[in-house]
Scaffold this motif. Structure first.
Motif, PDB file in Angstrom:
ATOM      1  N   LEU A   1       0.700  -1.103   0.079  1.00  0.00           N
ATOM      2  CA  LEU A   1       0.027  -0.117  -0.047  1.00  0.00           C
ATOM      3  C   LEU A   1       0.864   1.434   0.144  1.00  0.00           C
ATOM      4  CD1 LEU A   1      -2.721  -1.057   2.596  1.00  0.00           C
ATOM      5  CD2 LEU A   1      -2.946  -0.750   0.117  1.00  0.00           C
ATOM      6  N   SER A   2       1.994   1.068   0.301  1.00  0.00           N
ATOM      7  CA  SER A   2       2.941   2.290   0.338  1.00  0.00           C
ATOM      8  C   SER A   2       3.522   2.695  -1.023  1.00  0.00           C
ATOM      9  CB  SER A   2       4.277   1.994   1.246  1.00  0.00           C
ATOM     10  OG  SER A   2       5.226   0.975   0.727  1.00  0.00           O
ATOM     11  N   GLY A   3       3.450   1.670  -2.109  1.00  0.00           N
ATOM     12  CA  GLY A   3       4.066   2.148  -3.348  1.00  0.00           C
ATOM     13  C   GLY A   3       5.542   1.927  -3.482  1.00  0.00           C
ATOM     14  N   ARG A   4       6.022   1.526  -2.285  1.00  0.00           N
ATOM     15  CA  ARG A   4       7.452   1.438  -2.261  1.00  0.00           C
ATOM     16  C   ARG A   4       8.325   0.161  -2.180  1.00  0.00           C
ATOM     17  NH1 ARG A   4       8.281   6.263   2.200  1.00  0.00           N
ATOM     18  NH2 ARG A   4       6.971   8.024   1.135  1.00  0.00           N
ATOM     19  N   LEU A   5       7.553  -1.022  -2.018  1.00  0.00           N
ATOM     20  CA  LEU A   5       7.734  -2.364  -1.628  1.00  0.00           C
ATOM     21  C   LEU A   5       8.688  -2.886  -2.854  1.00  0.00           C
ATOM     22  CD1 LEU A   5       7.648  -3.898   0.975  1.00  0.00           C
ATOM     23  CD2 LEU A   5       5.929  -5.299  -0.338  1.00  0.00           C
ATOM     24  N   GLN A   6       9.861  -3.191  -2.539  1.00  0.00           N
ATOM     25  CA  GLN A   6      10.980  -3.648  -3.677  1.00  0.00           C
ATOM     26  C   GLN A   6      11.276  -5.165  -3.165  1.00  0.00           C
ATOM     27  OE1 GLN A   6      11.425  -2.156  -6.429  1.00  0.00           O
ATOM     28  NE2 GLN A   6      10.290  -0.349  -6.018  1.00  0.00           N
ATOM     29  N   LEU A   7      10.826  -6.087  -3.939  1.00  0.00           N
ATOM     30  CA  LEU A   7      11.002  -7.238  -3.414  1.00  0.00           C
ATOM     31  C   LEU A   7      12.114  -8.190  -4.206  1.00  0.00           C
ATOM     32  CD1 LEU A   7       7.405  -8.572  -2.586  1.00  0.00           C
ATOM     33  CD2 LEU A   7       9.216  -7.944  -1.014  1.00  0.00           C
ATOM     34  N   ASP A   8      12.890  -7.578  -5.246  1.00  0.00           N
ATOM     35  CA  ASP A   8      13.855  -8.206  -5.972  1.00  0.00           C
ATOM     36  C   ASP A   8      15.052  -8.351  -4.866  1.00  0.00           C
ATOM     37  OD1 ASP A   8      12.324  -7.985  -8.286  1.00  0.00           O
ATOM     38  OD2 ASP A   8      13.306  -6.039  -8.939  1.00  0.00           O
ATOM     39  N   THR A   9      15.772  -9.624  -5.239  1.00  0.00           N
ATOM     40  CA  THR A   9      16.953  -9.848  -4.628  1.00  0.00           C
ATOM     41  C   THR A   9      17.835  -8.833  -4.412  1.00  0.00           C
ATOM     42  OG1 THR A   9      16.455 -12.352  -4.908  1.00  0.00           O
ATOM     43  CG2 THR A   9      18.799 -11.704  -4.139  1.00  0.00           C
ATOM     44  N   PRO A  10      18.250  -8.246  -3.222  1.00  0.00           N
ATOM     45  CA  PRO A  10      19.043  -6.872  -3.380  1.00  0.00           C
ATOM     46  C   PRO A  10      20.500  -7.327  -3.806  1.00  0.00           C
ATOM     47  CG  PRO A  10      18.605  -7.764  -1.175  1.00  0.00           C
ATOM     48  CD  PRO A  10      17.833  -8.407  -1.844  1.00  0.00           C
ATOM     49  N   ALA A  11      21.132  -6.401  -4.449  1.00  0.00           N
ATOM     50  CA  ALA A  11      22.555  -6.600  -4.676  1.00  0.00           C
ATOM     51  C   ALA A  11      23.302  -6.429  -3.285  1.00  0.00           C
ATOM     52  CB  ALA A  11      22.914  -5.555  -5.662  1.00  0.00           C
ATOM     53  N   ALA A  12      24.341  -7.392  -3.084  1.00  0.00           N
ATOM     54  CA  ALA A  12      25.191  -7.221  -1.872  1.00  0.00           C
ATOM     55  C   ALA A  12      26.532  -6.417  -2.156  1.00  0.00           C
ATOM     56  CB  ALA A  12      25.389  -8.747  -1.428  1.00  0.00           C
ATOM     57  N   GLU A  13      26.465  -5.435  -1.639  1.00  0.00           N
ATOM     58  CA  GLU A  13      27.471  -4.457  -1.607  1.00  0.00           C
ATOM     59  C   GLU A  13      28.863  -4.967  -0.813  1.00  0.00           C
ATOM     60  OE1 GLU A  13      28.145  -2.262  -3.654  1.00  0.00           O
ATOM     61  OE2 GLU A  13      25.781  -2.148  -4.596  1.00  0.00           O
ATOM     62  N   SER A  14      30.030  -4.926  -0.986  1.00  0.00           N
ATOM     63  CA  SER A  14      31.101  -5.355  -0.031  1.00  0.00           C
ATOM     64  C   SER A  14      31.056  -4.266   1.037  1.00  0.00           C
ATOM     65  CB  SER A  14      32.538  -5.558  -0.846  1.00  0.00           C
ATOM     66  OG  SER A  14      32.842  -4.187  -1.203  1.00  0.00           O
ATOM     67  N   LEU A  15      30.846  -3.266   0.983  1.00  0.00           N
ATOM     68  CA  LEU A  15      31.236  -1.928   2.237  1.00  0.00           C
ATOM     69  C   LEU A  15      29.886  -1.202   2.159  1.00  0.00           C
ATOM     70  CD1 LEU A  15      34.835  -0.971   1.270  1.00  0.00           C
ATOM     71  CD2 LEU A  15      34.125  -2.460   3.147  1.00  0.00           C
ATOM     72  N   HIS A  16      29.563  -0.754   3.380  1.00  0.00           N
ATOM     73  CA  HIS A  16      28.630   0.370   3.714  1.00  0.00           C
ATOM     74  C   HIS A  16      29.431   1.254   4.444  1.00  0.00           C
ATOM     75  CE1 HIS A  16      24.968   2.223   4.742  1.00  0.00           C
ATOM     76  NE2 HIS A  16      25.274   2.358   5.959  1.00  0.00           N
ATOM     77  N   GLU A  17      29.495   2.476   3.673  1.00  0.00           N
ATOM     78  CA  GLU A  17      30.337   3.482   4.360  1.00  0.00           C
ATOM     79  C   GLU A  17      31.644   3.220   4.931  1.00  0.00           C
ATOM     80  OE1 GLU A  17      27.790   5.676   7.287  1.00  0.00           O
ATOM     81  OE2 GLU A  17      26.416   6.410   5.831  1.00  0.00           O
ATOM     82  N   GLY A  18      32.440   2.427   3.876  1.00  0.00           N
ATOM     83  CA  GLY A  18      33.888   2.106   4.362  1.00  0.00           C
ATOM     84  C   GLY A  18      33.653   0.821   5.167  1.00  0.00           C
ATOM     85  N   ASN A  19      32.530   0.287   5.743  1.00  0.00           N
ATOM     86  CA  ASN A  19      32.577  -0.877   6.684  1.00  0.00           C
ATOM     87  C   ASN A  19      32.108  -2.177   5.924  1.00  0.00           C
ATOM     88  OD1 ASN A  19      33.722   0.674   9.001  1.00  0.00           O
ATOM     89  ND2 ASN A  19      31.583   1.764   9.011  1.00  0.00           N
ATOM     90  N   SER A  20      32.395  -3.150   6.369  1.00  0.00           N
ATOM     91  CA  SER A  20      31.883  -4.466   5.962  1.00  0.00           C
ATOM     92  C   SER A  20      31.298  -5.250   7.430  1.00  0.00           C
ATOM     93  CB  SER A  20      32.956  -5.529   5.589  1.00  0.00           C
ATOM     94  OG  SER A  20      34.041  -6.074   6.591  1.00  0.00           O
ATOM     95  N   ILE A  21      30.636  -6.532   7.107  1.00  0.00           N
ATOM     96  CA  ILE A  21      30.322  -7.245   8.181  1.00  0.00           C
ATOM     97  C   ILE A  21      31.347  -8.180   8.970  1.00  0.00           C
ATOM     98  CG2 ILE A  21      27.911  -7.017   7.689  1.00  0.00           C
ATOM     99  CD1 ILE A  21      28.105 -10.051   6.543  1.00  0.00           C
ATOM    100  N   LEU A  22      32.488  -8.210   8.357  1.00  0.00           N
ATOM    101  CA  LEU A  22      33.623  -9.146   8.644  1.00  0.00           C
ATOM    102  C   LEU A  22      34.353  -8.175   9.898  1.00  0.00           C
ATOM    103  CD1 LEU A  22      34.856 -10.230   4.897  1.00  0.00           C
ATOM    104  CD2 LEU A  22      33.433 -11.352   6.703  1.00  0.00           C
ATOM    105  N   ARG A  23      34.957  -9.114  10.613  1.00  0.00           N
ATOM    106  CA  ARG A  23      35.691  -8.763  11.779  1.00  0.00           C
ATOM    107  C   ARG A  23      37.123  -9.540  11.712  1.00  0.00           C
ATOM    108  NH1 ARG A  23      33.475  -5.146  11.238  1.00  0.00           N
ATOM    109  NH2 ARG A  23      32.280  -3.784  12.369  1.00  0.00           N
ATOM    110  N   GLY A  24      38.132  -9.247  11.799  1.00  0.00           N
ATOM    111  CA  GLY A  24      39.488  -9.760  11.897  1.00  0.00           C
ATOM    112  C   GLY A  24      40.067 -10.551  10.750  1.00  0.00           C
ATOM    113  N   GLY A  25      39.470 -10.282   9.590  1.00  0.00           N
ATOM    114  CA  GLY A  25      40.029 -10.777   8.369  1.00  0.00           C
ATOM    115  C   GLY A  25      40.375  -9.583   7.427  1.00  0.00           C
ATOM    116  N   GLU A  26      40.986 -10.156   6.234  1.00  0.00           N
ATOM    117  CA  GLU A  26      41.527  -9.192   5.233  1.00  0.00           C
ATOM    118  C   GLU A  26      40.457  -8.519   4.459  1.00  0.00           C
ATOM    119  OE1 GLU A  26      44.535  -8.110   4.731  1.00  0.00           O
ATOM    120  OE2 GLU A  26      45.279  -9.433   6.324  1.00  0.00           O
TER     121      GLU A  26
END
Length: 282
Positions: A257-282
């Motif tokens: 009802l919002s007109g904004r729903l996007q259900l396509d599989t999202p593209a997975a970026e490697s970084l968000h604002e310079g940060n990743s979800i990884l800790r301690g790795g390269e």
């Protein structure tokens, strides 16, 4: 089984939960703004949180193929704190964001005059921005809270069919159905609803306009409760179409009802604002 969890607080969950949810069939979710668990002391803490719902959490979800949307609001519990009420004036700049699919969670916690004011103001914001509203019904004195909620909704400019009443149970479901609103049920390990009670309600009242969520947060909760409801429905004799309606098509219809729903599989970026979800790795 495809699953859309229409109410889950992923900011409180680990990244492992995203992986487990994907493996269980979750492909989309909505994360409503809610309280921190301890008092926020200024509007600025809300704004950082809202920004995370719009940026960091969609980034984390995309790593596991899950489409993340959110709802934005001043939650009912913190509507009672005068340090937080200036958030109401700032909401319009967030409600125009593409991934915001409703105003929420709004509603009642203790049914105070301050909560009356915040609920009415945010229902008006939903009407002004062409958004539906996710309404939190109180955990105490639920039937009185539902009746008071419906009184405010009916006095608002937001059509009743654009309102989702959440945290319903056996004491409130019939009144909620009669109102014409959408119906939300939160499934928890120890409190609120469980799978068997949910199946009993579906058996009695049917699947129309019913949404089932995990509402998982920082407390005792389970982000896989949606899948457990689907399995329980099948075991009770519901068919795959019934399960798909409750766990996918109904939440898609409401938030659509919002007109904004996007259900396509999202593209997975490697970084968000310079940060990743990884800790301690390269």
């Amino acid at each position: 089984m495809r699953i859309f969890d229409p109410h889950i607080h992923m900011t409180s969950r680990t990244t492992d939960d995203y992986r487990a949810m994907y493996d269980a069939g979750v492909r989309a979710l909505v994360e409503p703004a809610f309280w921190l668990g301890q008092p926020r002391t200024s509007p600025a803490s809300f704004f950082d949180y809202f920004d995370a719902l719009l940026g960091w959490e969609p980034f984390r979800a995309a790593q596991y193929g899950i489409a993340h949307h959110c709802t934005i609001a001043l939650n009912p519990k913190e509507a009672n704190d005068p340090r937080c009420t200036p958030v109401l004036d700032a909401l319009p700049r967030y409600l125009v964001k593409d991934s915001v699919v409703a105003v929420g969670e709004i509603g009642y916690d203790s049914m105070t005059p301050a909560e009356d004011t915040a609920l009415a103001a945010q229902l008006q914001l939903a009407a002004d921005h062409g958004l539906p509203a996710l309404v939190h019904t109180p955990h105490r004195d639920k039937l009185a809270g539902l009746r008071r909620t419906l009184d405010v909704v009916r006095e608002s400019a937001l059509p009743i069919e654009r309102v989702l009443l959440d945290h319903l149970n056996e004491t409130t479901v019939k009144h909620a159905i009669d109102s014409g609103c959408w119906l939300g049920f939160s499934i928890y390990p120890e409190t609120k609803m469980d799978e068997d009670r949910m199946v009993a309600i579906l058996t009695t009242y049917g699947t129309e306009k019913v949404l089932v969520n995990s509402a998982a947060d920082w407390g005792r909760s389970d982000p896989l409760k949606t899948r457990r409801v689907g399995d329980a429905m099948l075991a009770a004799g519901f068919d795959d179409d019934d399960v798909d309606r409750v766990l996918w098509r109904n939440p898609v219809a409401f938030y659509g009802l919002s007109g904004r729903l996007q259900l396509d599989t999202p593209a997975a970026e490697s970084l968000h604002e310079g940060n990743s979800i990884l800790r301690g790795g390269e």
